[in-house]
Design an enzyme around this catalytic site. Structure first.
Site, PDB file in Angstrom:
ATOM      1  N   LYS A  80       0.845  -1.196   0.000  1.00 33.71           N
ATOM      2  CA  LYS A  80       0.000   0.000   0.000  1.00 33.71           C
ATOM      3  C   LYS A  80       0.880   1.245   0.000  1.00 33.71           C
ATOM      4  CE  LYS A  80      -3.960   1.910   2.602  1.00 33.71           C
ATOM      5  NZ  LYS A  80      -4.825   1.684   3.797  1.00 33.71           N
ATOM      6  N   SER A 158      -9.617   1.786   2.895  1.00 29.89           N
ATOM      7  CA  SER A 158      -8.771   2.558   1.996  1.00 29.89           C
ATOM      8  C   SER A 158      -7.760   1.702   1.228  1.00 29.89           C
ATOM      9  CB  SER A 158      -8.006   3.626   2.803  1.00 29.89           C
ATOM     10  OG  SER A 158      -7.143   3.025   3.770  1.00 29.89           O
ATOM     11  N   SER A 182     -10.038  -0.413   7.067  1.00 29.75           N
ATOM     12  CA  SER A 182      -9.455  -0.276   5.733  1.00 29.75           C
ATOM     13  C   SER A 182      -8.871  -1.552   5.146  1.00 29.75           C
ATOM     14  CB  SER A 182      -8.370   0.813   5.739  1.00 29.75           C
ATOM     15  OG  SER A 182      -8.959   2.086   5.843  1.00 29.75           O
TER      16      SER A 182
END
Length: 451
Positions: A80, A158, A182
């Site tokens: 990420k 996210s 997330s």
């Protein structure tokens, strides 16, 4: 949603790490061959807008030089875009950090994955600065949820790109973060496994923060046993295997908040999962747990994410505020109005709430809830644009509602696919308080085989 509008994730499952590691050990495959499959996946239409940065030559080199027998053995892992990787710039899905200097060293999570033999396939797209459970990114585009064929639907956030990278075969592990859901939200919406460990077990040094109080470094995988392996690497510890017979397990289903406004497919899948567990002898009790209704009042001033993100972004907002996603900017700026006494009272209120919650759930092996109350809505309904802001914030609040409870609790949780074959993905969340990680993972292993 009909059976023909959703991918049948069970009929053509991608192999998990354990299957491929066995192939490597027997010579049936090689790390280089597996990496070529992952690289091919990154170029597929399903991976469009998943990666912010890739380096195919470097990835191939990592796979070819991996240490045989290492836990990850040169297999693909995605990162990420909020984790530092030495030599790369960490932008957290934004534009305002594009000119920031490259990281001089790996974040702790990346360093541990690298030491375990990971070959990093690329940096994944995400909600800007991790401040959304929807997965929309106006700067880099929004990757579509690969579980659906009818129209582009949200991936969840996210850690949007992290989940899609795993779902499409571009990565075996999607390294991400979970501040209010997330990891679990995109995993649930895409039919994957997402484990949020007790935050203190994995250091977050070298990861760009959203909330220093709530941030958790963790991962998305294709199976529970892969989730255990990823957690063992990230936490630098071994998860003991001590399965408890289901007939000896006591589960709680909180009625308050967690079952509100469930879409019909979610309610049906959740009820089916509970019936399956009861048929196998599990004791499942519905409980009120009224403490959950207190969270709205505790977070009325904006909560930890608003205050702590504003402290980090204040100067950037002053200098480059126009370059922010307006929806993210709005939520960060809410933290500017929180006073010192309100922040201190928030800390105290959370501590008191955790104490009472822990007392209320201590007699149960785990709590069971739908991970999110809805299926993935079309991207078009929540795409960037002021005319869709109301829809976006409504969807975002619903997606965050259940999983964020666990972050406030300083607890641990795992989401498992629980839909029937051919139906759209629905997640079952097993959760508990702090440091119940090992028992939760052992339970999840059993439930995965049933569901």
């Amino acid at each position: 949603m009909t059976k023909h509008q959703a991918h049948d994730l069970a009929r053509h499952p991608l192999p998990d790490l354990h299957v491929v590691r066995k192939q490597l050990s027997t010579g049936a495959s090689t790390a280089v061959a597996q990496m070529e499959l992952a690289i091919e996946a990154t170029g597929s239409p399903s991976c469009k807008q998943v990666f912010i940065q890739t380096d195919v030559a470097l990835t191939r080199r990592q796979a070819s030089t991996s240490r045989p027998g290492s836990p990850l053995a040169g297999l693909a892992v995605s990162v990420k875009d909020l984790f530092d990787v030495a030599g790369q710039t960490t932008t957290a899905g934004s534009l305002v950090l594009h000119q920031a200097p490259a990281a001089t060293q790996d974040s702790v999570a990346v360093a541990r994955l690298r030491a375990a033999g990971a070959a990093f396939i690329g940096r994944t797209n995400m909600s800007e600065f991790a401040f959304s459970g929807v997965g929309i990114n106006p700067h880099h585009g929004t990757p579509a949820n690969p579980a659906y064929l009818d129209q582009p639907r949200i991936p969840g956030g996210s850690s949007s790109g992290a989940a899609v990278s795993v779902a499409t075969g571009a990565a075996f592990i999607g390294l991400g973060s979970d501040t209010g859901g997330s990891i679990r939200i995109p995993a649930a919406l895409q039919g994957l496994v997402g484990f949020k460990n007790t935050a203190r077990l994995v250091p977050t040094e070298g990861a760009l923060p959203l909330s220093t109080t709530l941030d958790t470094a963790c991962a998305i995988t294709r199976s529970v046993r892969d989730a255990i392996l990823a957690h063992e690497i990230l936490s630098a510890r071994t998860v003991p295997r001590h399965p408890k017979p289901l007939k000896d397990c006591r589960f709680a289903v909180p009625r308050t908040l967690m079952l509100d406004v469930l879409e019909a497919p979610v309610a049906q899948a959740f009820d089916h999962a509970l019936r399956t567990l009861r048929d196998r002898g599990a004791r499942i009790e519905e409980i009120a747990l009224p403490e959950l209704n207190e969270l709205a009042g505790i977070n009325a001033t904006g909560g930890f994410s608003a205050a702590e993100s504003h402290a980090w972004h204040r100067k950037l907002l002053h200098d480059h505020g126009d370059a922010y996603d307006p929806r993210v900017k709005l939520r960060i700026e809410r933290g500017a109005s929180m006073s010192a006494w309100q922040y201190i009272e928030l800390i105290q209120a959370r501590h008191d709430w955790i104490t009472r919650m822990t007392r209320a759930i201590t007699d149960y092996d785990a709590l069971l809830s739908p991970t999110v109350p809805m299926l993935a809505p079309p991207i078009a309904q929540v795409a960037p644009g002021a005319q869709r802001d109301d829809a976006f914030f409504r969807v975002n609040a619903l997606l965050l509602r259940n999983p964020s409870v666990v972050n406030m609790l300083d607890g641990c949780a795992i989401t498992l696919p629980c839909q029937t074959q051919g139906e759209a993905p629905v997640g079952l969340m097993l959760w508990h308080g702090a440091l119940h990680d090992d028992s939760l993972l052992n339970l999840a292993l059993q439930l995965e085989s049933l569901l």
